[in-house]
Write an enzyme that holds these catalytic residues in place. Sequence first.
Site, PDB file in Angstrom:
ATOM      1  N   ALA A 124      34.726  44.242  29.449  1.00 42.12           N
ATOM      2  CA  ALA A 124      35.693  43.247  28.984  1.00 42.12           C
ATOM      3  C   ALA A 124      35.194  42.406  27.815  1.00 42.12           C
ATOM      4  CB  ALA A 124      36.071  42.330  30.138  1.00 42.12           C
ATOM      5  N   TYR A 125      33.939  42.525  27.430  1.00 43.28           N
ATOM      6  CA  TYR A 125      33.418  41.684  26.347  1.00 43.28           C
ATOM      7  C   TYR A 125      34.185  41.947  25.055  1.00 43.28           C
ATOM      8  CZ  TYR A 125      29.322  40.277  29.124  1.00 43.28           C
ATOM      9  OH  TYR A 125      28.483  39.752  30.083  1.00 43.28           O
ATOM     10  N   ASN A 126      34.796  40.889  24.547  1.00 40.19           N
ATOM     11  CA  ASN A 126      35.622  40.990  23.340  1.00 40.19           C
ATOM     12  C   ASN A 126      36.643  42.123  23.459  1.00 40.19           C
ATOM     13  OD1 ASN A 126      34.708  38.863  21.427  1.00 40.19           O
ATOM     14  ND2 ASN A 126      32.735  39.863  21.768  1.00 40.19           N
ATOM     15  N   PHE A 127      37.136  42.286  24.695  1.00 40.42           N
ATOM     16  CA  PHE A 127      38.168  43.286  25.002  1.00 40.42           C
ATOM     17  C   PHE A 127      37.771  44.676  24.514  1.00 40.42           C
ATOM     18  CE2 PHE A 127      40.504  39.180  24.416  1.00 40.42           C
ATOM     19  CZ  PHE A 127      40.714  38.951  25.765  1.00 40.42           C
TER      20      PHE A 127
END
Length: 381
Positions: free
Chosen positions: A71-74
């Site tokens: 999910a980091y920075n989508f």
Amino acid sequence: MAQDSTVIKETIGALDDYVLLGRSGLRVSPLCLGTVTFGEKFGLGSNFEESKKVFDYYYEKGGNFFDTANAYNFGESEEFLGKYVADKRSHVVIATKYAENASALMPNPRYNPNAGGNHRKCLAENLDESLKRLGTGYIDIMYVHIWEFRTPIEEVMRSLDDVVRSGKVLYVALSDAPAWVLSRANTMAELRGWSQFIGLQTRYNILNRSMECDIQTACAELDVGIVPWGCIAEGFLTGKYTRESVANLMTSDNMSSQRFNSVKRSAANEQNWKILDEITAIAAETKRSPAQVALNWISQKPGITSPLIGARTKDQLVDNLGALEFKLTPEQMARLDDISAPKEIPFPYSIYSNLEKYVGKGIQIPAKYKPIFMMGAQEKF
């Protein structure tokens, strides 16, 4: 306490002084590069070119341990990292995570309840998506990002063992979970011949030492390596904030972000400013930055394998890596331990400093349990 004027010649090491992660043969650098700052979709990172400067410097210095998440920075963090390591895959250790639900974090997509959580479907789908974004055939370490209290432990551990046996994942680890979860999960996995957690991520810094109770002792017993995050308290421990500057931030729009909300919470506790003052004093003595002192303190604490560092710029990374170039003296460590000692140690740990009184004197304490006995002695009354 009097200043320590000892000239520090001893060092913690270098990025290429590799350490073993938990009960495994996996070699990782003593500082892990977090990549939540790779990408700009969260509003706190850097673009592709600036992030590559950070990656390149860490890698050129011998660093091999990279931490990201689905999910980091989508997904942008994994995409950037995948491109950076494309011709270096064998030389790096990539850790990613599943459990966070991107559809719940993003404002527009249709909400998918199964896109997050600890369950088998979430693992299978997010693993495949992570492999695509990273452009690789396998993940070195797959973390359960956060314990959600909805999926049975046996489902989690069997699902993780399946992805290890498939060859898509080499090792599994746990993040942001209570000690009892780690203990039950690894014991179950050991008895059933499944893959056990070799590492645990948890929040830990000199302002928040709660990890030293149940989590540190569980990791010591189970031989699980600790990879702490939040080590400089979202920048509070860099010394760049003052009471005045924090007061100004509280009236600005920036305070809506998670990072500045954390700084706000740290600043609201007067004891945290006293801790920062002591860090700053030791930084002056050692001719180091406050961030380096904070990271050096963590690196010397029991059970710590590889503290997570994050940097938006190369200059920030250079400063963080300087934490390995010296070693705080026992006297300086004691000063920091004393000023940051928790006001209250939870029972039963609070009674262990007096245990000899009840079970006998002069009996050797196994090294892995000594921090428990030191904890009660540090408690402030």
